[in-house]
Design a protein around this motif. Structure first.
Motif, PDB file in Angstrom:
ATOM      1  N   MET A 166     -20.519  -7.413  43.119  1.00  0.00           N
ATOM      2  CA  MET A 166     -21.339  -6.208  42.996  1.00  0.00           C
ATOM      3  C   MET A 166     -22.009  -5.925  44.349  1.00  0.00           C
ATOM      4  O   MET A 166     -22.572  -6.835  44.954  1.00  0.00           O
ATOM      5  CB  MET A 166     -22.431  -6.405  41.930  1.00  0.00           C
ATOM      6  N   ILE A 167     -21.889  -4.688  44.796  1.00  0.00           N
ATOM      7  CA  ILE A 167     -22.507  -4.314  46.076  1.00  0.00           C
ATOM      8  C   ILE A 167     -24.001  -4.154  45.839  1.00  0.00           C
ATOM      9  O   ILE A 167     -24.406  -3.386  44.959  1.00  0.00           O
ATOM     10  CB  ILE A 167     -21.939  -2.960  46.587  1.00  0.00           C
ATOM     11  N   MET A 168     -24.802  -4.891  46.561  1.00  0.00           N
ATOM     12  CA  MET A 168     -26.257  -4.762  46.431  1.00  0.00           C
ATOM     13  C   MET A 168     -26.760  -3.799  47.503  1.00  0.00           C
ATOM     14  O   MET A 168     -26.511  -4.019  48.685  1.00  0.00           O
ATOM     15  CB  MET A 168     -26.939  -6.118  46.557  1.00  0.00           C
ATOM     16  N   ILE A 169     -27.429  -2.742  47.071  1.00  0.00           N
ATOM     17  CA  ILE A 169     -27.809  -1.647  47.969  1.00  0.00           C
ATOM     18  C   ILE A 169     -29.312  -1.674  48.231  1.00  0.00           C
ATOM     19  O   ILE A 169     -30.109  -1.669  47.288  1.00  0.00           O
ATOM     20  CB  ILE A 169     -27.410  -0.281  47.346  1.00  0.00           C
ATOM     21  N   GLU A 170     -29.674  -1.752  49.516  1.00  0.00           N
ATOM     22  CA  GLU A 170     -31.114  -1.800  49.876  1.00  0.00           C
ATOM     23  C   GLU A 170     -31.758  -0.431  49.737  1.00  0.00           C
ATOM     24  O   GLU A 170     -31.106   0.556  50.001  1.00  0.00           O
ATOM     25  CB  GLU A 170     -31.265  -2.264  51.340  1.00  0.00           C
ATOM     26  N   VAL A 190     -39.260  -1.051  34.409  1.00  0.00           N
ATOM     27  CA  VAL A 190     -38.254  -1.865  33.724  1.00  0.00           C
ATOM     28  C   VAL A 190     -37.466  -2.598  34.811  1.00  0.00           C
ATOM     29  O   VAL A 190     -36.601  -2.018  35.454  1.00  0.00           O
ATOM     30  CB  VAL A 190     -37.311  -1.023  32.840  1.00  0.00           C
ATOM     31  N   PRO A 191     -37.849  -3.860  35.060  1.00  0.00           N
ATOM     32  CA  PRO A 191     -37.179  -4.595  36.142  1.00  0.00           C
ATOM     33  C   PRO A 191     -35.738  -4.951  35.774  1.00  0.00           C
ATOM     34  O   PRO A 191     -35.413  -5.104  34.601  1.00  0.00           O
ATOM     35  CB  PRO A 191     -38.029  -5.856  36.290  1.00  0.00           C
ATOM     36  N   GLY A 192     -34.912  -5.044  36.810  1.00  0.00           N
ATOM     37  CA  GLY A 192     -33.527  -5.451  36.573  1.00  0.00           C
ATOM     38  C   GLY A 192     -32.567  -4.618  37.392  1.00  0.00           C
ATOM     39  O   GLY A 192     -32.889  -3.498  37.774  1.00  0.00           O
ATOM     40  N   PHE A 193     -31.376  -5.216  37.616  1.00  0.00           N
ATOM     41  CA  PHE A 193     -30.332  -4.476  38.318  1.00  0.00           C
ATOM     42  C   PHE A 193     -29.713  -3.458  37.352  1.00  0.00           C
ATOM     43  O   PHE A 193     -29.519  -3.759  36.166  1.00  0.00           O
ATOM     44  CB  PHE A 193     -29.227  -5.423  38.801  1.00  0.00           C
ATOM     45  N   VAL A 194     -29.427  -2.258  37.864  1.00  0.00           N
ATOM     46  CA  VAL A 194     -28.786  -1.203  37.070  1.00  0.00           C
ATOM     47  C   VAL A 194     -27.357  -1.060  37.595  1.00  0.00           C
ATOM     48  O   VAL A 194     -27.122  -0.362  38.590  1.00  0.00           O
ATOM     49  CB  VAL A 194     -29.554   0.125  37.203  1.00  0.00           C
ATOM     50  N   PRO A 195     -26.394  -1.749  36.987  1.00  0.00           N
ATOM     51  CA  PRO A 195     -25.026  -1.727  37.518  1.00  0.00           C
ATOM     52  C   PRO A 195     -24.405  -0.334  37.365  1.00  0.00           C
ATOM     53  O   PRO A 195     -24.423   0.223  36.275  1.00  0.00           O
ATOM     54  CB  PRO A 195     -24.271  -2.739  36.655  1.00  0.00           C
ATOM     55  N   ARG A 196     -23.943   0.226  38.470  1.00  0.00           N
ATOM     56  CA  ARG A 196     -23.294   1.544  38.440  1.00  0.00           C
ATOM     57  C   ARG A 196     -21.996   1.432  39.245  1.00  0.00           C
ATOM     58  O   ARG A 196     -21.668   0.352  39.742  1.00  0.00           O
ATOM     59  CB  ARG A 196     -24.228   2.609  39.041  1.00  0.00           C
ATOM     60  N   GLU A 231     -18.718  -2.357  41.305  1.00  0.00           N
ATOM     61  CA  GLU A 231     -20.059  -1.911  40.940  1.00  0.00           C
ATOM     62  C   GLU A 231     -20.999  -1.998  42.131  1.00  0.00           C
ATOM     63  O   GLU A 231     -20.769  -2.750  43.088  1.00  0.00           O
ATOM     64  CB  GLU A 231     -20.601  -2.772  39.789  1.00  0.00           C
ATOM     65  N   GLY A 232     -22.068  -1.183  42.014  1.00  0.00           N
ATOM     66  CA  GLY A 232     -23.137  -1.238  43.012  1.00  0.00           C
ATOM     67  C   GLY A 232     -24.455  -1.136  42.268  1.00  0.00           C
ATOM     68  O   GLY A 232     -24.502  -0.555  41.172  1.00  0.00           O
ATOM     69  N   ALA A 233     -25.488  -1.711  42.843  1.00  0.00           N
ATOM     70  CA  ALA A 233     -26.812  -1.608  42.233  1.00  0.00           C
ATOM     71  C   ALA A 233     -27.873  -1.673  43.329  1.00  0.00           C
ATOM     72  O   ALA A 233     -27.665  -2.311  44.362  1.00  0.00           O
ATOM     73  CB  ALA A 233     -27.038  -2.752  41.232  1.00  0.00           C
ATOM     74  N   LEU A 234     -28.994  -1.009  43.076  1.00  0.00           N
ATOM     75  CA  LEU A 234     -30.097  -1.069  44.044  1.00  0.00           C
ATOM     76  C   LEU A 234     -30.813  -2.402  43.870  1.00  0.00           C
ATOM     77  O   LEU A 234     -31.138  -2.810  42.749  1.00  0.00           O
ATOM     78  CB  LEU A 234     -31.078   0.090  43.805  1.00  0.00           C
TER      79      LEU A 234
END
Ligand SMILES: O=CN(O)CCNC(=O)c1cccc(Cl)c1Cl
Ligand code: NI
Length: 186
Positions: free
Chosen positions: A182-186, A120-126, A104-107
């Motif tokens: 989970m890859i965190m994407i800047e 709507v705060p929060g990570f959106v796992p994709r 998974e990755g998320a912004l």
């Protein structure tokens, strides 16, 4: 040209429908729709024009967001490198994700949507990586692999074509939950 008054907001059933396949060759109407969907992104990403027209900036825009329940969306991922080239830009028609990473990755910043007026705060796992198949306005078939930010944006847009909104993916109990791979994407 689309303005904010043309953007359909959450609560309108069109945002929760499965959009219809687009037929080729494109009708005049669909050709104009494709142009207008991309023009919105170009104008909204120009700070001066964005302000002039009172727009919210966007990196993608799906037809259902302007009340048209068809499988068409524009994507304009802003250039990051100095070369000024967009990592991915096109109007994607009848898009299908043919394969996707388990990873998974998320912004890190979360996501926003023109059709959702509240934050709507929060990570959106994709999926961090996808293989995308779509047709362009000329009916040419494309298949390509995308990863990280371009992949996230395309998934956000394709969700719109299936009646999904970004916050559907946020974990309500732990919105900033993330598994350690989970890859965190800047
Ligand atoms: O469907 C398109 N919109 O709602 C346009 C406004 N939102 C964005 O540009 C946006 C913002 C953050 C993350 C992603 Cl993935 C996207 Cl797409
Ligand atoms: Ni959106």
């Amino acid at each position: 040209m689309f303005l904010m008054k043309d953007i359909v907001r959450d609560g309108d059933p069109v945002l929760r429908q499965e959009a219809a396949d687009v037929t080729f060759p494109l009708s005049e109407e669909d050709q104009q729709l494709a142009k207008d969907l991309m023009e919105y992104l170009v104008v909204s990403q120009d700070p001066e024009q964005c302000k002039k027209y009172g727009l919210r900036a966007g990196v993608g825009l799906a037809a259902p967001q302007v009340g048209v329940s068809k499988k068409m969306a524009s994507v304009l991922v802003p250039p990051t490198e100095k070369d000024g080239k967009s990592p991915f830009t096109d109007v994607i028609i009848n898009p299908v994700i043919v394969s996707e990473s388990v990873q998974e990755g998320a912004l890190t910043e979360g996501e926003g949507c023109l059709s959702v007026d509240k934050d709507v705060p929060g990570f959106v796992p994709r999926h961090d990586r996808i293989t995308l198949r779509y047709y362009d306005v000329n009916g040419e078939k494309h298949q390509l692999r995308l990863k990280n930010y371009p992949a996230i944006v395309c998934q956000h847009e394709i969700d719109h074509l299936h009646g999904m909104l970004f916050y559907d993916h946020i974990n309500n109990d732990q919105p900033f939950t993330r598994d350690d791979d989970m890859i965190m994407i800047e």
